[in-house]
Structure formats: structure tokens, C-alpha cells
Scaffold this active site. Structure first.
Site, mmCIF file in Angstrom:
data_model
loop_
_atom_site.group_PDB
_atom_site.id
_atom_site.type_symbol
_atom_site.label_atom_id
_atom_site.label_comp_id
_atom_site.label_asym_id
_atom_site.label_seq_id
_atom_site.Cartn_x
_atom_site.Cartn_y
_atom_site.Cartn_z
ATOM 1 N N ASP A 12 -5.784 9.176 -6.791
ATOM 2 C CA ASP A 12 -4.443 9.033 -6.208
ATOM 3 C C ASP A 12 -3.422 9.351 -7.305
ATOM 4 O O ASP A 12 -3.747 9.324 -8.493
ATOM 5 C CB ASP A 12 -4.219 7.602 -5.688
ATOM 6 C CG ASP A 12 -2.809 7.410 -5.120
ATOM 7 O OD1 ASP A 12 -2.355 8.271 -4.339
ATOM 8 O OD2 ASP A 12 -2.132 6.436 -5.498
ATOM 9 N N SER A 13 -2.184 9.600 -6.889
ATOM 10 C CA SER A 13 -1.117 9.848 -7.859
ATOM 11 C C SER A 13 -0.860 8.612 -8.725
ATOM 12 O O SER A 13 -0.173 8.703 -9.729
ATOM 13 C CB SER A 13 0.170 10.217 -7.115
ATOM 14 O OG SER A 13 0.580 9.104 -6.327
ATOM 15 N N TYR A 44 4.278 11.757 -6.869
ATOM 16 C CA TYR A 44 4.006 13.152 -6.501
ATOM 17 C C TYR A 44 4.915 13.598 -5.344
ATOM 18 O O TYR A 44 5.211 14.775 -5.213
ATOM 19 C CB TYR A 44 2.553 13.298 -6.016
ATOM 20 C CG TYR A 44 1.491 13.426 -7.081
ATOM 21 C CD1 TYR A 44 1.735 13.086 -8.411
ATOM 22 C CD2 TYR A 44 0.219 13.890 -6.747
ATOM 23 C CE1 TYR A 44 0.731 13.203 -9.369
ATOM 24 C CE2 TYR A 44 -0.772 14.020 -7.697
ATOM 25 C CZ TYR A 44 -0.529 13.677 -9.003
ATOM 26 O OH TYR A 44 -1.522 13.803 -9.940
ATOM 27 N N GLY A 45 5.284 12.636 -4.523
ATOM 28 C CA GLY A 45 5.915 12.944 -3.232
ATOM 29 C C GLY A 45 7.267 13.614 -3.282
ATOM 30 O O GLY A 45 7.754 14.113 -2.278
ATOM 31 N N CYS A 75 -4.783 9.986 -1.356
ATOM 32 C CA CYS A 75 -3.342 10.213 -1.478
ATOM 33 C C CYS A 75 -2.953 11.204 -0.390
ATOM 34 O O CYS A 75 -3.478 12.320 -0.344
ATOM 35 C CB CYS A 75 -3.061 10.799 -2.872
ATOM 36 S SG CYS A 75 -1.353 11.266 -3.166
ATOM 37 N N ASN A 76 -2.058 10.780 0.497
ATOM 38 C CA ASN A 76 -1.620 11.657 1.588
ATOM 39 C C ASN A 76 -0.919 12.900 1.043
ATOM 40 O O ASN A 76 -1.081 14.000 1.574
ATOM 41 C CB ASN A 76 -0.638 10.915 2.501
ATOM 42 C CG ASN A 76 -1.287 9.790 3.271
ATOM 43 O OD1 ASN A 76 -1.670 9.952 4.418
ATOM 44 N ND2 ASN A 76 -1.428 8.629 2.651
ATOM 45 N N THR A 77 -0.137 12.700 -0.005
ATOM 46 C CA THR A 77 0.655 13.800 -0.563
ATOM 47 C C THR A 77 -0.268 14.862 -1.174
ATOM 48 O O THR A 77 -0.141 16.051 -0.886
ATOM 49 C CB THR A 77 1.627 13.253 -1.632
ATOM 50 O OG1 THR A 77 2.355 12.165 -1.059
ATOM 51 C CG2 THR A 77 2.590 14.304 -2.118
ATOM 52 N N GLU A 154 4.611 1.127 -7.970
ATOM 53 C CA GLU A 154 3.953 1.422 -9.257
ATOM 54 C C GLU A 154 4.338 0.389 -10.322
ATOM 55 O O GLU A 154 3.594 0.145 -11.259
ATOM 56 C CB GLU A 154 4.335 2.827 -9.751
ATOM 57 C CG GLU A 154 3.585 3.961 -9.067
ATOM 58 C CD GLU A 154 2.136 4.109 -9.527
ATOM 59 O OE1 GLU A 154 1.897 4.124 -10.747
ATOM 60 O OE2 GLU A 154 1.243 4.197 -8.653
ATOM 61 N N CYS A 186 1.326 6.672 3.447
ATOM 62 C CA CYS A 186 1.212 6.811 1.987
ATOM 63 C C CYS A 186 0.340 5.649 1.536
ATOM 64 O O CYS A 186 0.540 4.515 1.989
ATOM 65 C CB CYS A 186 2.600 6.721 1.346
ATOM 66 S SG CYS A 186 2.573 6.489 -0.443
ATOM 67 N N THR A 187 -0.626 5.928 0.691
ATOM 68 C CA THR A 187 -1.611 4.890 0.368
ATOM 69 C C THR A 187 -1.048 3.756 -0.503
ATOM 70 O O THR A 187 -1.700 2.735 -0.675
ATOM 71 C CB THR A 187 -2.850 5.510 -0.306
ATOM 72 O OG1 THR A 187 -2.436 6.257 -1.454
ATOM 73 C CG2 THR A 187 -3.577 6.426 0.654
ATOM 74 N N HIS A 188 0.144 3.944 -1.021
ATOM 75 C CA HIS A 188 0.780 2.836 -1.751
ATOM 76 C C HIS A 188 1.285 1.748 -0.785
ATOM 77 O O HIS A 188 1.379 0.581 -1.144
ATOM 78 C CB HIS A 188 1.991 3.333 -2.552
ATOM 79 C CG HIS A 188 1.658 4.000 -3.854
ATOM 80 N ND1 HIS A 188 1.069 5.234 -3.916
ATOM 81 C CD2 HIS A 188 1.845 3.598 -5.136
ATOM 82 C CE1 HIS A 188 0.916 5.571 -5.204
ATOM 83 N NE2 HIS A 188 1.377 4.593 -5.958
HETATM 84 N N1 DGL Z 1 -0.195 7.390 -2.650
HETATM 85 C C1 DGL Z 1 0.487 8.646 -2.482
HETATM 86 C C2 DGL Z 1 0.416 9.082 -1.017
HETATM 87 O O1 DGL Z 1 -0.422 8.603 -0.272
HETATM 88 C C3 DGL Z 1 1.853 8.552 -3.075
HETATM 89 C C4 DGL Z 1 2.396 9.872 -3.501
HETATM 90 C C5 DGL Z 1 3.432 9.809 -4.575
HETATM 91 O O2 DGL Z 1 3.045 9.635 -5.741
HETATM 92 O O3 DGL Z 1 4.605 10.000 -4.256
HETATM 93 O O4 DGL Z 1 1.140 9.942 -0.576
#
Ligand code: DGL
Length: 258
Positions: A12-13, A44-45, A75-77, A154, A186-188
Site C-alpha cells: 500500500d502507499s 499517492y492519491g 491500495c485502490n489508487t 498516516e 481507500c484502504t486507509h
Molecule cells: N490506501 C490508498 C488507497 O486505497 C491511499 C492512497 C494514497 O496514498 O493517497 O487508495
């Protein structure tokens, strides 16, 4: 090493993918896992697709150097930016991605808006727009880009005034309308579910795609015949691009967070 006994790589990011790892351990407790979070480069988004693609390939290469048998892009992004290219490039390893859980939201068959909270990039990418278009005619879907939210998580901010303020502000325009569900794309975001449910009516479902992704991983391992046959519980190793003990500590804390 025998392929079955190798660990599964998670990426993940940052620390968000731990929400997916947590669900995965519940249904695949005998596997070993290596989790890599790229917190140094998060979020990342709000980056460009090419930047995210490059970072994702670097992270995947790093995990492959650890001799893994499958990889989950938690990570979806990163999934929306890179999964097609990753699968073309690495043909010999199962690569599982995650996308906003719109289908389960639609299948609830509840009246009202389906709000999709995700990063600006996930919502603007072709992958999500194709998904949304396939449901758009019969459903009221509202994409809600949440720039800045990953940064708060984060930092380990999972509850409290600052987060409450952010979420209220974002959701304000919809709170007086009929909302059927909120999809955490988003997985966060599953880590802030408690704060989110303080703002939303009790009958609004909050949906995330972690379990669906975990099940997809299990199906792939079964298909490839590489499920770990051992009977003891597996190990989890968490690595991060930030050279900082605090992020590792926070990651393990989230793995046990209720
Ligand atoms: N956990 C990432 C997701 O699912 C977050 C992406 C990010 O870092 O912005 O999209």
C-alpha cells in the site's frame, strides 16, 4: 523454497493496506505475510498516474525480491493506476487488486445515494469510471474525493476533533438527503469508521472492499494450488519505506485495532 510455503506480499502507499491484511489473516491464518508500506511517498492519491505507476512498480519489485508467491495491491489508487500493466509485466505471479466496493452497495437494494469516498486519483481513473457507468443508470452514485484524509490517518489520527471536522465538512452537503450507504474506496478509511459513524445516521451502511479482496486472494491461491499446508499460525512482517520505528509501531497497532 517450495512455492506453497512462501509468504504473500502486501503493498500500500502507506499503512492503509493493513485493513486488508487484517481481514485476510482472518480467512487465511496459516499464511505468512510481508507487508510493505510506502509512507515516505504517501499520499499517492494526489499524484499523477505515471508517478503512482512508477512507485507501484518499484514497490512490487522490492516485494518480489523477498521471494513471495502472490501479491496483493492493497491500495485502490495503485490498483487503478497500475494493475493492468503489472499483470502484463509479471505473468508468473498472481496479482490481486482492490477497487471501491460499489457492487455490494448496489446489492443492498436500498433507496438513496451511494457515496463513494476515495482519493481524487481513484475517482478520476478509467477503472472506477467504467465501474460506475455500469451501475449509474439504476443507482444514485456520488463520488466524493477526499484529498487530505490519508495524511491524517498516516499520522495515526483515527478519532477526535480534527478528523470529525474534516469528515463533517466533506459530508455536510449530503447529510440532509437520503443516503443508503457510504463506500470506503481507500484502504486507509476503514480505520476511521468509528468517527465516520458518529456523523452518519445509524441506518446508513458503511462498506469496504477488504473482505472481497481477501476472498479473491484465497480463490487465486486455491486455483494455483499454492495454499500454505501448515497448521500453525502464520507470521507477519511489516516493512516501510520511512526509516522510522514509529510507523512500524503504528502499523502493528493497526493490525490489532478493533
Ligand atoms: N490506501 C490508498 C488507497 O486505497 C491511499 C492512497 C494514497 O496514498 O493517497 O487508495
Amino acid at each position: 523454497m517450495d512455492n506453497m510455503l512462501k509468504p504473500i506480499g502486501f503493498f500500500d502507499s502507506g499503512i492503509g493496506g493493513i485493513s486488508v491484511l487484517k481481514e485476510t489473516i482472518k480467512i487465511l491464518p496459516h499464511e505468512d505475510y510481508i507487508y510493505f508500506g510506502d509512507s515516505k511517498n504517501a499520499p499517492y492519491g494526489t499524484k499523477t498516474t505515471n508517478e503512482v505507476k512508477k512507485l507501484t512498480f518499484e514497490a512490487v519489485n522490492f516485494l518480489l525480491s523477498k521471494d513471495i508467491k502472490a501479491i496483493v495491491i492493497a491500495c485502490n489508487t495503485a490498483t487503478s493506476a497500475a494493475i493492468d500493466d503489472l499483470r502484463k509485466f509479471y505473468k508468473n505471479i498472481p496479482i490481486i487488486g482492490i477497487e471501491p466496493a460499489l457492487k455490494p452497495a448496489v446489492e443492498l437494494k436500498k433507496r438513496g445515494k451511494i457515496i463513494i469516498m476515495a482519493t481524487p486519483m481513484t475517482l478520476s481513473e478509467k477503472k472506477f469510471n467504467n465501474l460506475m457507468n455500469s451501475y449509474k443508470n439504476d443507482n444514485d452514485i456520488e463520488p466524493l474525493p477526499c484529498a487530505g484524509l490519508v495524511e491524517l490517518i498516516e499520522q495515526g489520527l483515527l478519532e477526535g476533533e480534527e478528523l470529525n471536522f474534516y469528515l463533517k465538512n466533506k459530508l455536510q452537503p449530503y447529510l440532509n438527503s437520503n443516503i443508503s450507504s457510504v463506500v470506503l474506496g481507500c484502504t486507509h478509511y476503514p480505520f476511521i469508521k468509528k468517527e465516520l459513524s458518529k456523523i452518519l445516521n445509524k441506518d446508513i451502511e458503511i462498506i469496504d472492499g477488504s473482505l472481497g479482496t481477501a476472498k479473491q486472494l484465497k480463490r487465486q491461491l486455491l486455483k494455483e494450488n499454492i495454499l500454505n499446508p501448515k497448521l500453525s499460525l502464520g507470521k507477519v512482517e511489516i516493512l516501510n519505506s520511512l526509516n522510522d520505528d514509529n510507523i512500524i509501531e503504528l502499523s502493528y497497532k493497526l493490525l490489532n485495532y478493533q
